[in-house]
Design an enzyme around this catalytic site. Structure first.
Site, PDB file in Angstrom:
ATOM      1  N   ASP A  58     108.542  -7.081 -26.451  1.00  0.00           N
ATOM      2  CA  ASP A  58     109.477  -5.982 -26.210  1.00  0.00           C
ATOM      3  C   ASP A  58     109.636  -5.104 -27.440  1.00  0.00           C
ATOM      4  OD1 ASP A  58     110.192  -6.352 -23.544  1.00  0.00           O
ATOM      5  OD2 ASP A  58     111.548  -7.987 -24.067  1.00  0.00           O
ATOM      6  N   TYR A 116     108.115 -19.104 -31.002  1.00  0.00           N
ATOM      7  CA  TYR A 116     108.984 -17.990 -31.377  1.00  0.00           C
ATOM      8  C   TYR A 116     110.065 -18.490 -32.338  1.00  0.00           C
ATOM      9  CZ  TYR A 116     107.245 -14.938 -27.602  1.00  0.00           C
ATOM     10  OH  TYR A 116     106.467 -14.140 -26.797  1.00  0.00           O
TER      11      TYR A 116
END
Lengths: 250, 250
Positions: A58, A116
């Site tokens: 994103d 992540y």
């Protein structure tokens, strides 16, 4: 686009600061990482090539490690290609490695897992040095408690409750391999690895832990939220600028 | 400038990213940290006040901790002042603390010592995240060796060889309390504390250590360079953007 006929298939590892970019993928009205990378390739090789990224990311999300595959024709040595691309890329993007792979390798389809890191700057005072590399939260977090709570995410579950609306994924079962929460001074690091992630899944898992820390969701509730498959029961989606794609596994 | 007649004398601790600023001091044709701080004070208190900084700092140098003193009249509580100033300061500057001091306190004259950190990003690949918060050097550094060499700076010496031209300081004797060189992953941190520092002294000491690492100055030479009092014998002045004023002692 000559990439389809290339005689070589490269795996290229890059790193980028996502602040200026609207994610990896090519965008119509905004600058994507992919497009800037393709511009540098065009300057170095004289040709524009298709690029297969390991993941969509994103706007504002960073990557300590991001992998892409690209078919080319030129016989340029990999180390020379790395140096030449770095000379043509902007300062907020860097190539770490390039290597030849079998012709059927695909950075996305062959990806076996990803890690992540979400960085929370746990301070009442803002960070004047790099405010876009973490999310600041003044409420004091207990990293050990959050680590214990986060273990409920580990394993194979239906993560439908941890997916933003707007995704058309049908199979919402994913496996989280590990989830650790540690503190380094004022920084709380939430590190999660898994075989794949739904849309905004990491940011919603972190937001749920933050809601638990702040008393808005009761401790021990994560298994019930998973069970419910209802997004409304989970915490908020944390902002993009604290999130880093940290590793990609093949 | 109503500061001279103030009934209170405050010690204010701030932190700032130096990238956008031409040092702390007020500049004629460039933005200094002091001026931006005074602007915020004026918005909060309705008056502009003189500010005494603990140190001049060069353009691009950062401060993890910087102290200043300021005389004011208003009875605003210190914690309220901190919050109000942070609300009016730009994102690359933050107030950490404010406290009342005796009326004769002066942030510069009463400073007993300072600690600086110079950050070297020891990597062949640039840092795409915060390139202005360290100096990148591709040549692999041996932090342990540099730590041993740096011990020659510790103690009371005439540091005339470690001062940039253009300074009008007459007494060039200073005391360095400690000098450590440590590695944290790709980052090499050079931390030096002392009772005071000549113009560019930290950046020239670090540059001399880097020259020793690269074989341009022989190991064991620092005592002879000090003895020579000749700037030409020391290493280069390292760039400003790797330097942080890290602590100030009273």
């Amino acid at each position: 686009m000559s990439g389809m006929d290339g005689k070589r298939n490269l795996l290229i590892t890059i790193r980028y600061c996502g602040t200026r970019y609207h994610g990896f993928q090519v965008q119509k009205n905004a600058v994507g990482v992919c497009q800037v990378f393709q511009d540098a390739v065009e300057k170095v090789l004289g040709e524009r090539h298709d690029v297969k990224g390991c993941s969509r990311t994103d706007a504002g999300v960073h990557a300590g490690k991001y992998c892409l595959s690209m078919k080319i024709d030129k016989a340029i040595p990999c180390d020379k290609l790395v140096m030449a691309l770095n000379a043509h890329l902007p300062g907020d993007m860097a190539v770490l490695d390039a290597r030849d792979m079998p012709m059927d390798f695909h950075a996305r389809y062959h990806c076996r897992g990803k890690e992540y890191v979400y960085r929370i700057h746990n301070s009442r005072v803002r960070d004047p040095f790099s405010p876009n590399l973490s999310y600041r939260l003044g409420y004091a977090l207990d990293a050990d408690m959050l680590h214990r709570e986060a273990q409920a995410f580990v394993g194979t579950h239906d993560f439908a409750a941890f997916q933003s609306a707007g995704s058309d994924v049908e199979d919402t079962v994913r496996t989280v391999h590990s989830f650790s929460v540690t503190r380094q001074g004022e920084m709380v690091l939430l590190t999660v690895s898994g075989d794949g992630f739904l849309y905004n899944m990491v940011r919603i898992m972190v937001g749920t832990l933050v809601f638990i820390a702040m008393g808005r969701i009761a401790p021990g509730t994560i298994p019930a939220i998973l069970e419910s498959r209802d997004r409304a029961n989970a915490g908020k989606t944390m902002p993009a600028h604290g999130l880093f794609l940290n590793d990609v596994y093949y």
